[in-house]
Scaffold this motif. Structure first.
Motif, PDB file in Angstrom:
ATOM      1  N   ASN A   1      11.521  -2.409  -1.362  1.00  0.00           N
ATOM      2  CA  ASN A   1      11.363  -3.624  -2.383  1.00  0.00           C
ATOM      3  C   ASN A   1      10.478  -3.323  -3.306  1.00  0.00           C
ATOM      4  N   VAL A   2       9.083  -2.807  -2.793  1.00  0.00           N
ATOM      5  CA  VAL A   2       7.859  -2.754  -3.499  1.00  0.00           C
ATOM      6  C   VAL A   2       8.310  -1.295  -4.434  1.00  0.00           C
ATOM      7  N   MET A   3       8.795  -0.497  -4.156  1.00  0.00           N
ATOM      8  CA  MET A   3       9.124   0.762  -4.905  1.00  0.00           C
ATOM      9  C   MET A   3      10.186   0.509  -5.772  1.00  0.00           C
TER      10      MET A   3
ATOM     11  N   THR B   1      -2.005   7.776 -11.047  1.00  0.00           N
ATOM     12  CA  THR B   1      -2.985   8.423 -10.242  1.00  0.00           C
ATOM     13  C   THR B   1      -2.503   9.545  -9.311  1.00  0.00           C
ATOM     14  N   CYS B   2      -1.013   9.699  -9.295  1.00  0.00           N
ATOM     15  CA  CYS B   2      -0.388  10.806  -8.505  1.00  0.00           C
ATOM     16  C   CYS B   2       0.006  11.724  -9.576  1.00  0.00           C
ATOM     17  N   GLY B   3      -0.335  11.579 -10.715  1.00  0.00           N
ATOM     18  CA  GLY B   3       0.372  12.550 -11.845  1.00  0.00           C
ATOM     19  C   GLY B   3       1.506  11.904 -12.537  1.00  0.00           C
ATOM     20  N   LEU B   4       2.948  12.241 -12.275  1.00  0.00           N
ATOM     21  CA  LEU B   4       3.893  11.291 -12.875  1.00  0.00           C
ATOM     22  C   LEU B   4       4.559  10.611 -11.946  1.00  0.00           C
ATOM     23  N   GLY B   5       4.471   9.254 -12.310  1.00  0.00           N
ATOM     24  CA  GLY B   5       5.329   8.084 -11.593  1.00  0.00           C
ATOM     25  C   GLY B   5       6.596   8.347 -10.852  1.00  0.00           C
ATOM     26  N   VAL B   6       6.850   8.271  -9.935  1.00  0.00           N
ATOM     27  CA  VAL B   6       7.958   8.492  -9.257  1.00  0.00           C
ATOM     28  C   VAL B   6       9.087   7.661  -9.108  1.00  0.00           C
TER      29      VAL B   6
ATOM     30  N   VAL C   1       0.841  -1.199  -0.147  1.00  0.00           N
ATOM     31  CA  VAL C   1      -0.093   0.053  -0.007  1.00  0.00           C
ATOM     32  C   VAL C   1       0.904   1.340   0.125  1.00  0.00           C
ATOM     33  N   ALA C   2       1.989   1.407   1.015  1.00  0.00           N
ATOM     34  CA  ALA C   2       2.724   2.530   0.896  1.00  0.00           C
ATOM     35  C   ALA C   2       3.778   2.608  -0.314  1.00  0.00           C
ATOM     36  N   GLY C   3       4.230   1.436  -0.595  1.00  0.00           N
ATOM     37  CA  GLY C   3       5.453   1.631  -1.761  1.00  0.00           C
ATOM     38  C   GLY C   3       4.470   1.990  -3.048  1.00  0.00           C
TER      39      GLY C   3
ATOM     40  N   SER D   1       5.026   5.447  -5.511  1.00  0.00           N
ATOM     41  CA  SER D   1       5.427   5.399  -6.841  1.00  0.00           C
ATOM     42  C   SER D   1       4.425   5.665  -7.976  1.00  0.00           C
ATOM     43  N   PHE D   2       3.225   5.048  -7.678  1.00  0.00           N
ATOM     44  CA  PHE D   2       2.107   5.213  -8.722  1.00  0.00           C
ATOM     45  C   PHE D   2       0.963   6.043  -8.105  1.00  0.00           C
ATOM     46  N   GLY D   3       0.741   6.468  -7.006  1.00  0.00           N
ATOM     47  CA  GLY D   3      -0.540   6.851  -6.402  1.00  0.00           C
ATOM     48  C   GLY D   3      -1.338   6.110  -5.985  1.00  0.00           C
ATOM     49  N   SER D   4      -1.353   4.913  -6.234  1.00  0.00           N
ATOM     50  CA  SER D   4      -2.476   3.966  -5.868  1.00  0.00           C
ATOM     51  C   SER D   4      -1.878   2.644  -5.428  1.00  0.00           C
ATOM     52  N   GLY D   5      -2.044   2.070  -4.249  1.00  0.00           N
ATOM     53  CA  GLY D   5      -1.248   1.148  -3.605  1.00  0.00           C
ATOM     54  C   GLY D   5      -1.947  -0.379  -3.731  1.00  0.00           C
TER      55      GLY D   5
END
Length: 898
Positions: free
Chosen positions: A520-522, A758-763, A357-359, A363-367
């Motif tokens: 790890n997830v990010m 979801t967050c705009g640009l992927g990070v 959920v956090a990672g 990165s994407f805005g949706s976990g």
């Protein structure tokens, strides 16, 4: 696709070229009988029951295999056809036992029904009957080859759907039969996973389930969602005389079709376990005594109010549950926030997928899982890391096997040789806790070879340069030194993943349950963005969520920092919206995470807890520390269907209803919200969790007037934009995948379409390798990692399914042959596994599936509480325990074992 015109039984029709006569006829309501055919299997035409006449073609042809063509004229019910079908059935019956009245499939047998339809009134042919031994060697399935009509459905369904290839033809002529390899009993067949899919395909009584609670035809069948893993399979609960008597496949199930697993099909007998809690219990003088609901709820109301008034709202906390329906998780977090006045609410996502959920949100805005389960079988490249779906998520594992059958390439990265590692094109057996180094190494190779998607990166992401700078030092040689993965395998995996047009990543707890789980997830999100493998079909980053409703529990706001729909509790506008809707003063202070609750209790800050559907003393890392936390509480309420280790410390026990005894919804790992339907009345004096919380809230002076879970869903949807289009009516048939922003929205098959995150640009995140918190040393030279096995799933219900427990009754600890030899351990010896926190005993499973110096154990068995030895260290962001790495020592148990 080209269309053709044909005539079937004087009915002109147009259909696509290549469509079978059978499908064409059925599309216009013309029934052609079959016995060997199933719509989800390759047509075979072996039974000859579906024969039809095609003008201009000599003889009869099988409708299931014969394609329509332009100008074709077909007859499906002439006298010659009826006579041919009748003769086929009469010949089958000549070799078939005449035991219809005593057969488990009586009145549910396709051969019996077809004989009746065709007017077969007697057995015209005599002769020798087969005398095969009946195989009932396992707790699940009875195989009676004497009743087999050799239709081949079970062979094909095992080959094409489950992809295990367990069954095949043996012998020839009169003695032909379907068996496992070498005609062994099914219990001795290593490839059989007892999924029951073959039983679902059998048209007669040759393959049947062993009875769960009596035999006979069910009074009713109720479609519902499985309560085990996060795959979200649907099936029918079979009910007779108010009890579950079995589970059968429901082909309308959008996720799994006829697929089931051993747990889903045979494990629901726990519902009628004699150990079910059936009445409220109050502890008096150290002993539990039965109480009325009013007495129990009055006591809880009084004590919660006293503690709140004396110490403040934040002296109370609740643990919600991934075993409970969405509506119960929503009402639990509402109760804690609106009635108690605290955000101290959490659930078992904290110990499994909180890093997901956090990672992914970072990165994407949706976990959540970006893509869908039914895309898997058509994937071209699958990268499976830190997951074992054939055991933990069997329907997903089966779809991965289907993908392999369809020509997909598979990359597996795991410290253990799981089943899919043996089927993979590249298997990287990495040292536990080195995933970041592996992923960084792959990204460096991809960058050096120009396999990255620069256009996608430029248009849809940010901070790429920071990530690229960090991975530069992760040369193949450096990565091999850290991970143990040979550099040529790293190169093969990188090329295979990056040069495919579309590649999908799948992972589970092997990624999240580390001190660097969120990182790890990010890192996996970095890899997907680097290659443009997100925002399109057959790609993405796909966490296979653990328990059946761990996704939904998060979605409903059973977390200390968000309301439903991931709306932050400390956002002033969100906070004000929920205060107005709920008519209550709410806290904007982020609450305790579950590990924080334990520490706060020991420190004297937390005084009371309400635990619904969970057993933290058995499920959380460093169980001795967790137990200490619960022992420090002034007041503990546990609400469950069984007595748990946590429950034994409670002041009040509230008996809840199981999934089969209530209505609601579960949300599976692909974000699909699906119905759970009540099939039987609550056992004894138990109640659905939502009713218990509602009644307690009312006693505490905050009125909740829900009469049905659908009303709770409606309230949640009205307050949560991403779920605004959900309702029981809309999800009734196939469910909907969120986000569903309005009542007309069809649901979302995959997220971040065309790179629109979801967050705009992927990070991109610049992430360095971080060693585990606890590594082997001279005193504790082995590295323990844990996971699930196929035959059990949830700690709360493990051991209560008689069928599953009979088949896999005890813990087995994997140890490498070299280590076993050095310690004079042989297979099935009892061993003691000891960490700095405690010791457990189990039987040794000597296997080279684990690395030298490695120990692997599950956590299912009360007699072997593995989490008493796992680490209490956690992920720095989410505090998820590092179950996958801890240092232990191993010794053979000498003398008699108790």
């Amino acid at each position: 696709m080209e269309k053709v015109n044909s005539i079937i039984d004087n009915l002109p029709m147009q259909t696509y070229k290549g469509t079978s006569v059978l499908d064409a006829a059925r599309s216009v309501g013309i029934n052609i009988p079959t016995l060997c055919h199933l719509a989800d299997l390759t047509p075979e035409g072996s039974c000859r029951v579906c024969v039809v006449e095609v003008e201009g073609v000599r003889g009869l042809v099988t409708a299931c295999t014969y394609p329509v063509s332009e100008g074709m004229i077909v007859h499906t019910n002439s006298a010659a056809i009826r006579e041919a079908r009748k003769s086929v059935v009469e010949l089958m019956l000549a070799n078939h036992p005449q035991e219809c009245l005593s057969c488990q499939r009586n009145l549910d047998c396709e051969l019996q029904a077809l004989a009746s339809t065709l007017g077969v009134r007697e057995i015209k042919y005599g002769g020798e009957r087969r005398q095969f031994a009946i195989d009932d060697s396992n707790p699940f399935i009875i195989r009676d080859n004497n009743k087999c009509i050799l239709c081949g459905r079970c062979v094909r369904v095992c080959k094409e759907v489950q992809c295990c290839n367990t069954l095949d033809w043996t012998e020839r002529g009169f003695n032909t039969k379907v068996t496992p390899a070498f005609d062994e009993d099914m219990v001795n067949t290593s490839s059989c996973v007892f999924c029951g899919t073959c039983v679902s395909a059998c048209p007669v009584g040759a393959l049947t389930e062993k009875a769960m609670n009596g035999v006979g035809r069910p009074d009713k069948k109720v479609k519902t969602t499985c309560p085990f893993c996060g795959a979200g399979c649907n099936y029918d609960l079979n009910v007779k005389d108010g009890k579950l008597i079995g589970v059968t496949s429901n082909l309308t199930s959008v996720v799994n079709g006829r697929l089931t697993c051993v747990k889903g099909r045979f494990g629901t007998d726990y519902v009628h376990s004699p150990e079910r809690l059936t009445t409220p219990l109050i502890k008096k003088n150290g002993e539990f005594v039965e109480a009325s609901w009013d007495e129990a709820l009055d006591l809880i109301s009084t004590r919660f109010t006293e503690i709140k008034n004396k110490y403040g709202s934040d002296a109370l906390a609740a643990v919600s549950s991934a075993r409970c329906v969405n509506e119960e998780n929503y009402i639990m977090q509402k109760f804690m926030r609106a009635v108690i006045g605290t955000n101290n609410v959490d659930h078992c996502a904290r110990i499994c997928h909180a890093p997901t959920v956090a990672g992914l949100a970072a990165s994407f805005g949706s976990g959540a899982m970006t893509n869908s389960i039914n895309e898997i079988s058509q994937c071209k490249v699958i990268f499976l890391i830190g997951g074992n779906p054939t055991e933990a998520h069997p329907a997903i594992g089966a779809k991965m096997r289907q993908a392999l059958r369809n020509g997909a390439k598979l990359i597996v990265a795991d410290p253990r040789r799981i089943e899919l590692a043996a089927k993979s094109h590249v298997w990287m057996q990495l040292t536990p806790g080195t995933d970041i180094a592996l992923i960084n190494g792959m990204m460096r190779i991809i960058l050096k070879n120009g396999w990255h998607d620069q256009e996608f990166i430029n248009q849809n992401t940010t901070d790429f340069a920071k990530m690229a700078e960090v991975v530069e030092k992760y040369t193949p040689e450096y990565v091999e030194e850290i991970t143990g993965v040979p550099k040529h395998l790293l190169f093969e995996a990188s090329k295979m993943y990056a040069t495919s047009e579309r590649a999908a990543i799948f992972y589970t707890l092997g990624i999240t349950e580390h001190i660097c789980g969120t990182d790890n997830v990010m890192s996996l999100a970095n890899l997907a963005m680097l290659t443009g493998n997100v925002g399109k079909l057959y790609s993405g980053v796909n966490p296979m969520r653990g328990q059946n409703n761990v996704q939904g529990s998060c979605d409903m706001g059973a977390l200390p920092n968000v309301y439903s729909g991931y709306q932050k509790v400390n956002d002033p506008q969100i906070h004000a919206k929920f205060e107005k809707a709920w008519g209550a003063k709410l806290s904007d202070k982020i609450g305790y995470m579950l590990p924080d609750m334990i520490d706060a209790s020991i420190a004297g800050k937390l005084k009371a807890m309400y635990v619904m559907g969970e057993d933290p003393i058995r499920s959380d890392g460093d169980a001795h520390h967790v137990r200490k936390g619960f022992e420090h509480l002034e007041f503990l309420v546990v609400q469950n269907i069984f007595m748990t280790e946590t429950g034994k410390l409670a002041d009040v026990i509230l008996p809840a209803a199981s999934f089969a005894e209530k209505d609601g919804t579960f949300t599976n790992c692909e974000r699909r919200v699906q119905r759970v339907r009540q099939a039987i009345d609550p056992i004894g004096n138990s109640r659905p969790d939502w009713q218990i919380i509602r009644d307690l809230s009312n006693k505490m002076g905050y009125q909740m007037s829900y009469n049905d879970p659908s009303e709770i869903m409606d309230e949640m949807a009205s307050l949560s934009p991403m779920f605004a289009g959900l309702s029981f009516k809309r999800i009734d048939k196939n469910g909907l995948q969120w986000p569903v922003p309005d009542k007309e929205h069809p649901g979302t098959q995959y997220l971040h379409v065309d790179g629109k995150f979801t967050c705009g640009l992927g990070v991109f995140k610049a992430i360095e390798h971080q060693p585990p918190a606890e590594l082997p040393d001279a005193e504790y030279p082995f590295l323990l990692t844990t996971g699930r096995i196929l035959y059990h799933y949830c700690i709360t219900t493990a051991g209560y399914s008689k069928q599953l427990t009979d088949y896999r009754p005890e813990e087995r600890a994997m140890i490498h042959p070299d280590d076993a030899k050095r310690l004079n351990i042989v297979n099935q010896d009892f061993i003691t596994v000891t960490s700095r926190r405690g010791a457990v005993q189990a039987k040794a499973w000597v296997t080279d599936d684990v690395l030298p110096g490695g120990i692997w154990m599950s956590f299912h068995y009360p007699e072997c509480p593995t989490n008493e030895i796992t680490s209490g260290c956690g992920d720095k962001v989410t505090k998820t325990y590092e179950y996958k790495v801890c240092a232990v020592k191993v010794a053979k148990v000498t003398g008699e074992y108790f």
